[in-house]
Design an enzyme around this catalytic site. Sequence first.
Site, PDB file in Angstrom:
ATOM      1  N   HIS A   1     -13.357  39.431 -15.080  1.00 42.04           N
ATOM      2  CA  HIS A   1     -12.336  39.435 -14.035  1.00 42.04           C
ATOM      3  C   HIS A   1     -11.490  40.698 -14.087  1.00 42.04           C
ATOM      4  O   HIS A   1     -10.251  40.634 -14.195  1.00 42.04           O
ATOM      5  CB  HIS A   1     -11.457  38.178 -14.143  1.00 42.04           C
ATOM      6  CG  HIS A   1     -10.969  37.701 -12.821  1.00 42.04           C
ATOM      7  ND1 HIS A   1      -9.647  37.459 -12.547  1.00 42.04           N
ATOM      8  CD2 HIS A   1     -11.635  37.443 -11.682  1.00 42.04           C
ATOM      9  CE1 HIS A   1      -9.523  37.046 -11.294  1.00 42.04           C
ATOM     10  NE2 HIS A   1     -10.725  37.038 -10.745  1.00 42.04           N
TER      11      HIS A   1
ATOM     12  N   HIS B   1      -2.416  33.177 -19.999  1.00 46.34           N
ATOM     13  CA  HIS B   1      -3.770  33.724 -19.755  1.00 46.34           C
ATOM     14  C   HIS B   1      -4.773  32.609 -20.097  1.00 46.34           C
ATOM     15  O   HIS B   1      -4.695  31.515 -19.548  1.00 46.34           O
ATOM     16  CB  HIS B   1      -3.910  35.014 -20.582  1.00 46.34           C
ATOM     17  CG  HIS B   1      -5.125  35.832 -20.299  1.00 46.34           C
ATOM     18  ND1 HIS B   1      -5.913  35.694 -19.186  1.00 46.34           N
ATOM     19  CD2 HIS B   1      -5.704  36.862 -21.018  1.00 46.34           C
ATOM     20  CE1 HIS B   1      -6.913  36.580 -19.217  1.00 46.34           C
ATOM     21  NE2 HIS B   1      -6.806  37.294 -20.324  1.00 46.34           N
TER      22      HIS B   1
ATOM     23  N   VAL C   1       4.020  25.245 -14.751  1.00 45.98           N
ATOM     24  CA  VAL C   1       2.895  24.326 -14.938  1.00 45.98           C
ATOM     25  C   VAL C   1       1.615  25.139 -15.000  1.00 45.98           C
ATOM     26  O   VAL C   1       1.235  25.797 -14.020  1.00 45.98           O
ATOM     27  CB  VAL C   1       2.847  23.272 -13.815  1.00 45.98           C
ATOM     28  CG1 VAL C   1       1.727  22.278 -14.084  1.00 45.98           C
ATOM     29  CG2 VAL C   1       4.182  22.544 -13.720  1.00 45.98           C
TER      30      VAL C   1
ATOM     31  N   PHE D   1      -1.824  26.906 -12.570  1.00 44.01           N
ATOM     32  CA  PHE D   1      -1.446  27.251 -11.194  1.00 44.01           C
ATOM     33  C   PHE D   1      -0.906  28.677 -11.151  1.00 44.01           C
ATOM     34  O   PHE D   1      -0.213  29.112 -12.067  1.00 44.01           O
ATOM     35  CB  PHE D   1      -0.368  26.302 -10.663  1.00 44.01           C
ATOM     36  CG  PHE D   1      -0.873  24.904 -10.445  1.00 44.01           C
ATOM     37  CD1 PHE D   1      -1.439  24.553  -9.230  1.00 44.01           C
ATOM     38  CD2 PHE D   1      -0.812  23.966 -11.462  1.00 44.01           C
ATOM     39  CE1 PHE D   1      -1.927  23.271  -9.026  1.00 44.01           C
ATOM     40  CE2 PHE D   1      -1.299  22.676 -11.271  1.00 44.01           C
ATOM     41  CZ  PHE D   1      -1.860  22.328 -10.044  1.00 44.01           C
TER      42      PHE D   1
ATOM     43  N   HIS E   1      -1.470  32.978  -9.968  1.00 43.41           N
ATOM     44  CA  HIS E   1      -2.294  34.072 -10.471  1.00 43.41           C
ATOM     45  C   HIS E   1      -1.637  35.391 -10.125  1.00 43.41           C
ATOM     46  O   HIS E   1      -1.063  35.533  -9.052  1.00 43.41           O
ATOM     47  CB  HIS E   1      -3.703  34.017  -9.857  1.00 43.41           C
ATOM     48  CG  HIS E   1      -4.694  34.830 -10.616  1.00 43.41           C
ATOM     49  ND1 HIS E   1      -4.861  36.183 -10.399  1.00 43.41           N
ATOM     50  CD2 HIS E   1      -5.548  34.488 -11.605  1.00 43.41           C
ATOM     51  CE1 HIS E   1      -5.791  36.633 -11.228  1.00 43.41           C
ATOM     52  NE2 HIS E   1      -6.223  35.635 -11.972  1.00 43.41           N
TER      53      HIS E   1
ATOM     54  N   ASP F   1      -8.598  28.018 -14.475  1.00 42.01           N
ATOM     55  CA  ASP F   1      -8.363  27.150 -15.633  1.00 42.01           C
ATOM     56  C   ASP F   1      -8.080  25.701 -15.223  1.00 42.01           C
ATOM     57  O   ASP F   1      -8.268  24.789 -16.027  1.00 42.01           O
ATOM     58  CB  ASP F   1      -7.194  27.687 -16.466  1.00 42.01           C
ATOM     59  CG  ASP F   1      -7.564  28.979 -17.155  1.00 42.01           C
ATOM     60  OD1 ASP F   1      -8.659  29.032 -17.731  1.00 42.01           O
ATOM     61  OD2 ASP F   1      -6.771  29.940 -17.106  1.00 42.01           O
TER      62      ASP F   1
ATOM     63  N   ARG G   1      -1.630  55.052 -22.884  1.00 41.91           N
ATOM     64  CA  ARG G   1      -0.325  55.171 -23.528  1.00 41.91           C
ATOM     65  C   ARG G   1       0.711  55.422 -22.428  1.00 41.91           C
ATOM     66  O   ARG G   1       0.960  56.574 -22.055  1.00 41.91           O
ATOM     67  CB  ARG G   1      -0.383  56.345 -24.513  1.00 41.91           C
ATOM     68  CG  ARG G   1       0.673  56.407 -25.604  1.00 41.91           C
ATOM     69  CD  ARG G   1       2.038  56.603 -25.045  1.00 41.91           C
ATOM     70  NE  ARG G   1       3.031  56.834 -26.080  1.00 41.91           N
ATOM     71  CZ  ARG G   1       4.324  56.699 -25.862  1.00 41.91           C
ATOM     72  NH1 ARG G   1       4.776  56.318 -24.674  1.00 41.91           N
ATOM     73  NH2 ARG G   1       5.193  56.946 -26.831  1.00 41.91           N
TER      74      ARG G   1
HETATM   75  C1  SDX Z   1      -6.038  33.628 -16.261  1.00 42.35           C
HETATM   76  O1  SDX Z   1      -5.432  38.205 -14.631  1.00 42.35           O
HETATM   77  C2  SDX Z   1      -6.519  37.531 -14.617  1.00 42.35           C
HETATM   78  O2  SDX Z   1      -7.465  37.847 -13.937  1.00 42.35           O
HETATM   79  C3  SDX Z   1      -6.517  36.316 -15.516  1.00 42.35           C
HETATM   80  C4  SDX Z   1      -7.682  35.320 -15.365  1.00 42.35           C
HETATM   81  C5  SDX Z   1      -9.001  35.930 -15.865  1.00 42.35           C
HETATM   82  O3  SDX Z   1     -10.049  35.447 -15.435  1.00 42.35           O
HETATM   83  O4  SDX Z   1      -8.956  36.799 -16.731  1.00 42.35           O
HETATM   84  O5  SDX Z   1      -7.827  34.922 -14.025  1.00 42.35           O
HETATM   85  C6  SDX Z   1      -7.465  34.084 -16.273  1.00 42.35           C
HETATM   86  O6  SDX Z   1      -5.298  34.057 -17.105  1.00 42.35           O
HETATM   87  C7  SDX Z   1      -5.564  32.681 -15.173  1.00 42.35           C
HETATM   88  C8  SDX Z   1      -4.052  32.402 -15.208  1.00 42.35           C
HETATM   89  C9  SDX Z   1      -3.749  31.314 -16.219  1.00 42.35           C
HETATM   90  N1  SDX Z   1      -2.299  31.132 -16.394  1.00 42.35           N
HETATM   91  C10 SDX Z   1      -1.659  30.058 -15.979  1.00 42.35           C
HETATM   92  O7  SDX Z   1      -2.209  29.146 -15.382  1.00 42.35           O
HETATM   93  C11 SDX Z   1      -0.218  30.032 -16.353  1.00 42.35           C
HETATM   94  C12 SDX Z   1       0.636  29.543 -15.197  1.00 42.35           C
HETATM   95  N2  SDX Z   1       0.724  30.562 -14.213  1.00 42.35           N
HETATM   96  C13 SDX Z   1       1.835  31.393 -14.150  1.00 42.35           C
HETATM   97  O8  SDX Z   1       2.671  31.515 -15.221  1.00 42.35           O
HETATM   98  C14 SDX Z   1       1.687  32.625 -13.296  1.00 42.35           C
HETATM   99  O9  SDX Z   1       1.213  32.248 -12.049  1.00 42.35           O
HETATM  100  C15 SDX Z   1       0.881  33.816 -13.854  1.00 42.35           C
HETATM  101  C16 SDX Z   1       1.372  34.233 -15.219  1.00 42.35           C
HETATM  102  C17 SDX Z   1      -0.612  33.462 -13.941  1.00 42.35           C
HETATM  103  C18 SDX Z   1       1.038  35.006 -12.891  1.00 42.35           C
HETATM  104  O10 SDX Z   1       2.332  35.319 -12.863  1.00 42.35           O
HETATM  105  P1  SDX Z   1       3.056  36.505 -12.113  1.00 42.35           P
HETATM  106  O11 SDX Z   1       2.166  37.215 -11.187  1.00 42.35           O
HETATM  107  O12 SDX Z   1       3.759  37.318 -13.137  1.00 42.35           O
HETATM  108  O13 SDX Z   1       4.072  35.699 -11.223  1.00 42.35           O
HETATM  109  P2  SDX Z   1       5.418  35.079 -11.675  1.00 42.35           P
HETATM  110  O14 SDX Z   1       5.302  34.437 -12.998  1.00 42.35           O
HETATM  111  O15 SDX Z   1       6.451  36.175 -11.550  1.00 42.35           O
HETATM  112  O16 SDX Z   1       5.624  33.974 -10.584  1.00 42.35           O
HETATM  113  C19 SDX Z   1       6.110  34.242  -9.264  1.00 42.35           C
HETATM  114  C20 SDX Z   1       6.838  33.008  -8.798  1.00 42.35           C
HETATM  115  C21 SDX Z   1       7.953  32.617  -9.756  1.00 42.35           C
HETATM  116  O17 SDX Z   1       8.918  31.929  -8.988  1.00 42.35           O
HETATM  117  P3  SDX Z   1      10.267  32.645  -8.555  1.00 42.35           P
HETATM  118  O18 SDX Z   1      10.939  33.100  -9.845  1.00 42.35           O
HETATM  119  O19 SDX Z   1       9.877  33.824  -7.695  1.00 42.35           O
HETATM  120  O20 SDX Z   1      11.015  31.591  -7.819  1.00 42.35           O
HETATM  121  O21 SDX Z   1       5.959  31.879  -8.781  1.00 42.35           O
HETATM  122  C22 SDX Z   1       6.398  30.909  -9.735  1.00 42.35           C
HETATM  123  C23 SDX Z   1       7.276  31.652 -10.696  1.00 42.35           C
HETATM  124  O22 SDX Z   1       8.172  30.807 -11.345  1.00 42.35           O
HETATM  125  N3  SDX Z   1       5.218  30.411 -10.425  1.00 42.35           N
HETATM  126  C24 SDX Z   1       5.119  29.217 -10.971  1.00 42.35           C
HETATM  127  C25 SDX Z   1       3.830  29.173 -11.508  1.00 42.35           C
HETATM  128  N4  SDX Z   1       3.211  30.325 -11.258  1.00 42.35           N
HETATM  129  C26 SDX Z   1       4.071  31.078 -10.597  1.00 42.35           C
HETATM  130  N5  SDX Z   1       5.968  28.194 -11.061  1.00 42.35           N
HETATM  131  C27 SDX Z   1       5.544  27.093 -11.715  1.00 42.35           C
HETATM  132  N6  SDX Z   1       4.312  26.990 -12.264  1.00 42.35           N
HETATM  133  C28 SDX Z   1       3.458  28.007 -12.169  1.00 42.35           C
HETATM  134  N7  SDX Z   1       2.240  27.927 -12.720  1.00 42.35           N
END
Ligand code: SDX
Length: 377
Positions: A186, A221, A264, A267, A269, A320, A364
């Site tokens: 990915h 991740h 949570v 959810f 990305h 996931d 770097r």
């Molecule tokens: C993988 O990068 C890749 O390609 C990874 C992957 C791969 O194949 O290698 O696809 C595999 O790692 C999948 C992702 C697995 N992680 C999770 O499921 C963890 C939960 N997800 C989040 O923490 C989040 O969505 C991320 C870390 C995956 C992405 O985060 P970003 O882009 O840094 O976005 P963010 O955390 O700044 O969120 C933006 C907004 C926030 O709300 P506000 O502060 O703007 O109000 O969305 C909200 C976040 O709080 N939000 C969530 C959420 N994901 C985003 N709120 C609750 N639950 C969530 N899961």
Amino acid sequence: MTEEIHKGLAGVVADHTAVSKVNPESNSLLYRGYPVQQLAAELAFEEVALLLWNGELPDAAQKEEFRAFERSHRALDPRVKSAIDLLPLDCHPMDVGRTAVSVLGANHPLSEDSSPEAELTKAKELFAAFPAVVAYDQRRRRQLQLVEPREDLDYSQNFLWMTFGEEAPEEVVDAFRVSMVLYAEHSFNASTFTARVVTSTLADLHSAVTAAIGALKGPLHGGANEAVMHTFEEIGINPAETREDAAARAKAWMEQALAEKRKVMGFGHRVYKSGDSRVPTMKQALDAMVDYYGRGELMGLYDGLEAAMGEAKNILPNLDYPAGPTYHLMGFDTEMFTPLFIAARITGWTAHIAEQRANNALIRPLSAYNGPEERHL
Ligand code: SDX
């Protein structure tokens, strides 16, 4: 001077890659140009691995050569087994995976040879060797003996054989194979970027993969597939419940979690904002497992969480999310899910390591200092 900060490197294009193309606009994912859905529908995981490494699909002779190679490099190295046996049964299985790769590197005669040929050999060996690490670790945690690999089985069949000590039914093997293909690659995700950073210092392949495993472990991740199942467990899994009742409980749980501002897992990305390209294919594999094991109530939990998250925040599941309950139904312990991701991603990581090495620049970036002004003792 005020520097522009790209927190989390969000939106930064760090380099070219020809390994895969993630397109959030079209929700698509190509491995070396091929849509991942087609690869998951038609190819063995071994063929996808060759595609990622070589850039082209293997011909019949290449397939046959790798088939023999992979099957003859599956046995758990006794030195790795000894190292695993030193690790406590309650340590995280990702620690076991990380240690195993490190031990394999320390013992590899080609460890300091970074020629493309040596790197490819090491990548193929790691691909073949890693399933035994996961399988043995799962078994020792259940006080079960090591199961030796079988050369008459393909990668996915043998992985399940070594883990559970019995031949898995075709439906289960297929869902497992699909998960491996979808998890394989990915682009510049956190663990792959880690592998590229380590490679950029001219360190060896096993160091890069070991570091990548460390990055994969976290719940933002790869650790998310395990965390998804912990969510299901926290809500409570009850096979006797109806799908509707399970969905209602899951919805209520999600509403509460979001009210408490909990993150949570499973959810959202960083790149996809309108859906992860891999989810529909993985969801099909999950549906097949739910049908096979007759566990419709799990889909109640699944649907309830997804609906409540969608309604409240319009945030969609990532790969996931369906992968977690799929591995649960297959019989893996929850903590073993992310090591399964390692087994798949070894392909993508090592393809990126080769690409980084072929056109290297030390990675770097700069930082903007915000500590105290100069001061003196
Ligand atoms: C993988 O990068 C890749 O390609 C990874 C992957 C791969 O194949 O290698 O696809 C595999 O790692 C999948 C992702 C697995 N992680 C999770 O499921 C963890 C939960 N997800 C989040 O923490 C989040 O969505 C991320 C870390 C995956 C992405 O985060 P970003 O882009 O840094 O976005 P963010 O955390 O700044 O969120 C933006 C907004 C926030 O709300 P506000 O502060 O703007 O109000 O969305 C909200 C976040 O709080 N939000 C969530 C959420 N994901 C985003 N709120 C609750 N639950 C969530 N899961």
